[in-house]
Design a protein around this motif. Structure first.
Motif, PDB file in Angstrom:
ATOM      1  N   TYR A  24       0.842  -1.206   0.000  1.00  0.00           N
ATOM      2  CA  TYR A  24       0.000   0.000   0.000  1.00  0.00           C
ATOM      3  C   TYR A  24       0.871   1.248   0.000  1.00  0.00           C
ATOM      4  CZ  TYR A  24      -2.949   3.714   1.932  1.00  0.00           C
ATOM      5  OH  TYR A  24      -3.577   4.906   2.155  1.00  0.00           O
ATOM      6  N   LEU A  66       1.535   3.912  -3.011  1.00  0.00           N
ATOM      7  CA  LEU A  66       1.017   5.256  -2.740  1.00  0.00           C
ATOM      8  C   LEU A  66       2.111   6.307  -2.785  1.00  0.00           C
ATOM      9  CD1 LEU A  66      -1.521   6.892  -1.867  1.00  0.00           C
ATOM     10  CD2 LEU A  66      -0.785   6.526   0.498  1.00  0.00           C
ATOM     11  N   LYS A  80      -3.759   7.811  -5.616  1.00  0.00           N
ATOM     12  CA  LYS A  80      -4.309   7.603  -4.273  1.00  0.00           C
ATOM     13  C   LYS A  80      -5.651   6.893  -4.340  1.00  0.00           C
ATOM     14  CE  LYS A  80      -5.756  10.075  -0.102  1.00  0.00           C
ATOM     15  NZ  LYS A  80      -5.919  11.416   0.526  1.00  0.00           N
ATOM     16  N   LYS A  81      -6.487   7.297  -5.267  1.00  0.00           N
ATOM     17  CA  LYS A  81      -7.807   6.679  -5.419  1.00  0.00           C
ATOM     18  C   LYS A  81      -7.675   5.200  -5.769  1.00  0.00           C
ATOM     19  CE  LYS A  81     -12.153   7.193  -7.967  1.00  0.00           C
ATOM     20  NZ  LYS A  81     -12.869   7.970  -9.027  1.00  0.00           N
ATOM     21  N   VAL A 114      -6.062   3.207  -2.667  1.00  0.00           N
ATOM     22  CA  VAL A 114      -7.006   3.077  -1.548  1.00  0.00           C
ATOM     23  C   VAL A 114      -8.098   2.067  -1.889  1.00  0.00           C
ATOM     24  CG1 VAL A 114      -8.775   4.297  -0.208  1.00  0.00           C
ATOM     25  CG2 VAL A 114      -6.540   5.358  -0.587  1.00  0.00           C
ATOM     26  N   LYS A 115      -8.585   2.108  -3.125  1.00  0.00           N
ATOM     27  CA  LYS A 115      -9.587   1.126  -3.563  1.00  0.00           C
ATOM     28  C   LYS A 115      -9.023  -0.289  -3.425  1.00  0.00           C
ATOM     29  CE  LYS A 115     -12.211  -0.459  -7.567  1.00  0.00           C
ATOM     30  NZ  LYS A 115     -12.524  -0.258  -9.003  1.00  0.00           N
ATOM     31  N   PHE A 157      -6.646  -1.330  -1.430  1.00  0.00           N
ATOM     32  CA  PHE A 157      -6.470  -1.667  -0.018  1.00  0.00           C
ATOM     33  C   PHE A 157      -7.801  -2.061   0.623  1.00  0.00           C
ATOM     34  CE2 PHE A 157      -6.134  -0.684   4.504  1.00  0.00           C
ATOM     35  CZ  PHE A 157      -4.918  -1.258   4.833  1.00  0.00           C
ATOM     36  N   ILE A 158      -8.831  -1.233   0.431  1.00  0.00           N
ATOM     37  CA  ILE A 158     -10.127  -1.486   1.053  1.00  0.00           C
ATOM     38  C   ILE A 158     -10.766  -2.738   0.464  1.00  0.00           C
ATOM     39  CG2 ILE A 158     -12.460  -0.579   1.357  1.00  0.00           C
ATOM     40  CD1 ILE A 158     -11.233   2.224   1.469  1.00  0.00           C
TER      41      ILE A 158
END
Length: 480
Positions: free
Chosen positions: A139, A143, A154-155, A158-159, A161-162
């Motif tokens: 991550y 990033l 970043k978008k 983060v997608k 990771f989540i």
């Protein structure tokens, strides 16, 4: 050598790399990675001499959780893939200057530590801890050191990771439920749990969500192409070369033996899902203008075929899948390295802005061609051995499965050779393309040597993994 020594080398090495400072971090990380590879060779030697490679100690008394590690032939194959690729990945990165290099290389080693723990762990909760730990370093690598627009990067990250974390939570719930049935997280006890067909279905599905996102499989792939594109090439290599193999390995090690009834009942569905990925990935790859995105969708197609091999529930299918996992790991790292070498000279990943490299760098052109041929499973390459074995296993289930799976060779040959033509041939780009450096050339030569050596002589790998896979097939078939 104790099996935990390998983990200690990587864990302590990550901190040693960080505290060595930016100047020395790359060299220290390379030395640590080579030490880890030497440690794996030592474990392999012990295994071949008949020694049991395991470690067992109580961690938490209630609920009963153990620090339990065990390495059979399948695990050792994954450790060899991991610890052989990491030095190559680190060494190939020496052509880049990374800001805060000490943190960058420390994160690579910490991620290697987590992936190694995932392959070794035989306690479900311990396995889950390592599984999630591997997500943290990638991550930050993607990033902080990624490329392109910061907000878009970043978008995408983060997608990823989540999305990955959410899928893994279903696996955790499955482990908690299994603990209620077996009063243990140990895999040896979980496979003996008396689960009904309905319980097995839900356990199978929970594991599948975690693994399908990690691999990824259609339709859980939406994070992949953007993250592969936005991550630094080292991050992309880690994701495609090793991390996705965690999901495929886990299908074989955890999902199939624990829920064999569900695996047999829905075999055709999950084979079909893998084959859809083969066709979809190949077709989308044809339309890509960005070199890294094309390679990302190519990877999606290949792992779809590997997953289909896993779900055949046959010895040939599992053996072919593991062989292809290892071959894919090396070839995809090599392909992404070539993309990075080109980017270092042209500062673009757009295929239409490349061309004419052959006249300026015949060495790179030759090595790239060999990697392309390996990717499309040319006979005498390692990929051919794996893909042929998987296709053979699919033909034993249904000849149409084999025919559909074979499209990865036909379509793959078309879009890879077309890409090679646009990138390496044609008119010379206005920018000067300097020939490959020593470390770039050595990294590619090592990868190509592995692909052709085991393409001509796969017996050592097959002998290593076959006993473990036979045991897993026995576990799958214990309930008729």
């Amino acid at each position: 050598m104790d099996v935990t020594t390998l983990l200690i080398i990587l864990f302590v090495g990550a901190f040693a790399t960080y505290f060595s400072g930016d100047k020395w971090a790359p060299k220290v990380a390379l030395l640590i990675s080579l030490a880890a590879f030497a440690g794996t060779i030592c474990l392999l030697s012990q295994y071949n001499s008949g020694q049991e490679i395991s470690y067992f100690k109580i961690w938490i008394s209630k609920p009963a959780v153990f620090i339990s590690f065990y390495a059979d032939g399948l695990t050792l194959a994954m450790l060899l893939l991991t610890t052989a690729l990491i030095p190559i990945i680190i060494y190939s990165s020496f052509g880049n200057n990374y800001k805060n290099a000490k943190a960058f290389y420390a994160l690579i080693l910490f991620m290697t530590f987590a992936m190694t723990g995932t392959f070794l762990a035989t306690d479900g909760l311990l396995y889950y801890v390592f599984w999630e730990l591997s997500l943290i370093p990638i991550y930050f690598i993607a990033l902080i050191w990624g490329n392109g627009d910061a907000e878009k990067r970043k978008k995408a990250v983060v997608k990823f990771f989540i999305y990955t974390l959410a899928g893994s939570l279903f696996m955790l719930i499955a482990f908690v439920y299994l603990y209620q049935k077996a009063n243990s997280f140990l895999i040896g006890d979980l496979v003996k749990a008396n689960l009904s067909s309905t319980e097995q279905f839900w356990i199978f599905l929970a594991f599948f969500l975690a693994y399908a996102i990690k691999i990824p499989l259609i339709p859980f792939h939406t994070w992949q192409a953007k993250v592969y594109q936005k991550a630094p090439t080292v991050g992309t290599m880690l994701l495609s070369g090793i991390m996705l193999k965690m999901g495929l390995y886990s299908v074989i090690r955890w999902q199939l033996p624990i829920a064999p009834l569900a695996a047999k009942e829905f075999m055709s569905l999950f084979i079909g899902l893998g084959l859809v990925g083969v066709i979809y990935g190949s077709i989308v790859a044809l339309r890509q203008k960005d070199l890294k995105k094309l390679l990302a969708y190519s990877s999606l197609a290949h792992v779809g075929l590997i997953a289909a091999g896993c779900y055949t529930l046959t010895l040939d299918g599992l053996r072919g899948a593991v062989l292809q996992m290892i071959a894919h790991g090396f070839v995809v790292v090599g392909l992404f390295l070539v993309a990075e070498i080109i980017y270092r000279r042209y500062e673009t990943r757009t295929i239409s802005e490349m061309g004419g490299i052959r006249s300026q760098s015949p060495k790179l052109t030759s090595m790239f061609m060999l990697l392309v041929l390996a990717s499309v499973a040319l006979p005498s390459t390692f990929n051919f051995v794996g893909e042929f074995t998987v296709l053979y296993s699919l033909s034993q289930i249904n000849i149409w499965f084999a025919l559909l799976g074979g499209t990865t060779i036909i379509l793959g040959a078309y879009y890879m050779l077309k890409m090679f033509q646009h990138v390496m041939l044609g008119e010379t780009n206005v920018k000067i393309f300097n020939d490959v450096t020593f470390n770039e050339g050595l990294s590619l030569v090592l990868i190509i040597a592995v692909l052709f050596f085991f393409g001509l002589y796969p017996k050592p790998i097959m002998d290593l993994i076959s006993p473990s896979l036979e045991n897993i097939i026995t576990l799958i078939n214990r309930i008729n």
